[in-house]
Design a protein around this motif. Structure first.
Motif, PDB file in Angstrom:
ATOM      1  N   ASP A  87      -0.343  -3.877  -4.307  1.00 54.63           N
ATOM      2  CA  ASP A  87      -0.457  -3.070  -3.302  1.00 54.63           C
ATOM      3  C   ASP A  87      -0.603  -3.568  -2.091  1.00 54.63           C
ATOM      4  OD1 ASP A  87      -1.467  -0.525  -2.628  1.00 54.63           O
ATOM      5  OD2 ASP A  87      -3.486  -0.989  -2.411  1.00 54.63           O
ATOM      6  N   MET A  88       0.822  -3.282  -1.379  1.00 51.76           N
ATOM      7  CA  MET A  88       1.197  -3.654  -0.382  1.00 51.76           C
ATOM      8  C   MET A  88       0.543  -3.609   0.916  1.00 51.76           C
ATOM      9  SD  MET A  88       3.630  -6.191   0.284  1.00 51.76           S
ATOM     10  CE  MET A  88       5.148  -6.624  -1.202  1.00 51.76           C
ATOM     11  N   LYS A  89      -0.270  -4.152   2.140  1.00 48.94           N
ATOM     12  CA  LYS A  89      -1.780  -3.283   3.159  1.00 48.94           C
ATOM     13  C   LYS A  89      -0.857  -3.186   4.153  1.00 48.94           C
ATOM     14  CE  LYS A  89      -5.831  -3.518   0.270  1.00 48.94           C
ATOM     15  NZ  LYS A  89      -5.743  -1.603  -0.074  1.00 48.94           N
ATOM     16  N   ALA A  90      -1.069  -3.809   5.101  1.00 43.01           N
ATOM     17  CA  ALA A  90      -0.867  -3.457   6.665  1.00 43.01           C
ATOM     18  C   ALA A  90      -0.645  -5.157   7.219  1.00 43.01           C
ATOM     19  CB  ALA A  90      -1.409  -3.179   7.536  1.00 43.01           C
ATOM     20  N   ARG A  91       0.241  -5.808   8.235  1.00 37.18           N
ATOM     21  CA  ARG A  91      -0.344  -7.143   8.605  1.00 37.18           C
ATOM     22  C   ARG A  91       0.622  -7.860   7.443  1.00 37.18           C
ATOM     23  NH1 ARG A  91      -5.063  -6.969  12.373  1.00 37.18           N
ATOM     24  NH2 ARG A  91      -4.977  -5.249  13.537  1.00 37.18           N
ATOM     25  N   PHE A  94      -1.947  -8.321   0.714  1.00 37.20           N
ATOM     26  CA  PHE A  94      -1.157  -7.326  -0.077  1.00 37.20           C
ATOM     27  C   PHE A  94      -2.966  -7.480  -0.577  1.00 37.20           C
ATOM     28  CE2 PHE A  94      -0.975 -11.295  -1.303  1.00 37.20           C
ATOM     29  CZ  PHE A  94      -1.128 -11.951  -2.779  1.00 37.20           C
ATOM     30  N   GLY A  95      -2.780  -6.058  -1.551  1.00 33.58           N
ATOM     31  CA  GLY A  95      -4.179  -6.540  -2.583  1.00 33.58           C
ATOM     32  C   GLY A  95      -3.555  -6.538  -4.195  1.00 33.58           C
ATOM     33  N   ILE A  96      -4.088  -6.119  -5.238  1.00 31.56           N
ATOM     34  CA  ILE A  96      -4.217  -6.372  -6.120  1.00 31.56           C
ATOM     35  C   ILE A  96      -4.252  -5.218  -7.654  1.00 31.56           C
ATOM     36  CG2 ILE A  96      -3.924  -6.591  -8.838  1.00 31.56           C
ATOM     37  CD1 ILE A  96      -4.019  -9.891  -7.067  1.00 31.56           C
ATOM     38  N   ILE A  97      -3.897  -3.727  -7.852  1.00 33.48           N
ATOM     39  CA  ILE A  97      -4.424  -3.066  -8.527  1.00 33.48           C
ATOM     40  C   ILE A  97      -4.322  -3.347  -9.926  1.00 33.48           C
ATOM     41  CG2 ILE A  97      -3.464  -0.341  -8.921  1.00 33.48           C
ATOM     42  CD1 ILE A  97      -1.855  -0.072  -6.024  1.00 33.48           C
ATOM     43  N   ARG A  98      -5.415  -3.198 -10.756  1.00 29.24           N
ATOM     44  CA  ARG A  98      -5.326  -3.327 -11.911  1.00 29.24           C
ATOM     45  C   ARG A  98      -6.607  -1.461 -12.624  1.00 29.24           C
ATOM     46  NH1 ARG A  98      -8.461  -6.955  -9.609  1.00 29.24           N
ATOM     47  NH2 ARG A  98      -8.159  -9.286  -9.559  1.00 29.24           N
TER      48      ARG A  98
END
Length: 153
Positions: A87-91, A94-98
């Motif tokens: 999950d791409m985020k700002a700056r 990123f995060g991980i969608i499970r």
């Protein structure tokens, strides 16, 4: 007689699958398949096909009568893996969608034909009446849509 059947993992949350499992537990097998046929949930189509497969296996392997079969138990379990996506985020973070997976296990039971419910409920005691019914399940022939674990009164 009893037979067990389990599905493979499929991409649905165990919570969402648990609502459908509670909906079919204790129902005749043909009625449970009909409930899944008219359900608007995405996982209902897969459950319906696995119930039909379980019915076919019970008829062929265990020689059970399909008219007397009941879904005695439907138990939900977590799947083995998560499907992970980034999950791409700002700056530049990123995060991980499970996305979870779940499976369903059935126990199909063949109800004996010769037992009458009035013979089972005979009791002799002070204040006990057979005619008094404390609770009656709904006996409507239309499917339950968007079943919830509580009543909407």
């Amino acid at each position: 007689r009893e037979t067990k059947f389990s599905t493979a993992n499929f991409p649905v949350s165990p919570r969402k699958l648990g609502m459908l499992a509670r909906q079919i537990t204790g129902q005749p097998l043909n009625e449970a398949i009909r409930q899944m046929q008219f359900s608007s949930k995405r996982a209902a189509k897969r459950i319906r096909s696995s119930l039909a497969h379980a019915r076919r296996n019970a008829i062929i392997q265990r020689k059970m009568n399909p008219e007397n079969m009941i879904v005695k138990l439907a138990r939900v379990g977590k799947g083995m893996k998560f499907r992970k996506k980034i999950d791409m985020k700002a700056r530049g973070r990123f995060g991980i969608i499970r996305n979870p997976t779940a499976h369903l296990k059935y126990v199909l039971w063949e109800k004996p034909v010769d037992i009458k419910p009035t013979d089972l409920q005979k009791r002799k005691g002070k204040g006990f009446k057979l005619s008094r019914k404390v609770w009656m399940p709904l006996d409507e022939r239309k499917p339950v849509v968007n079943a919830k674990p509580y009543y909407n009164w």
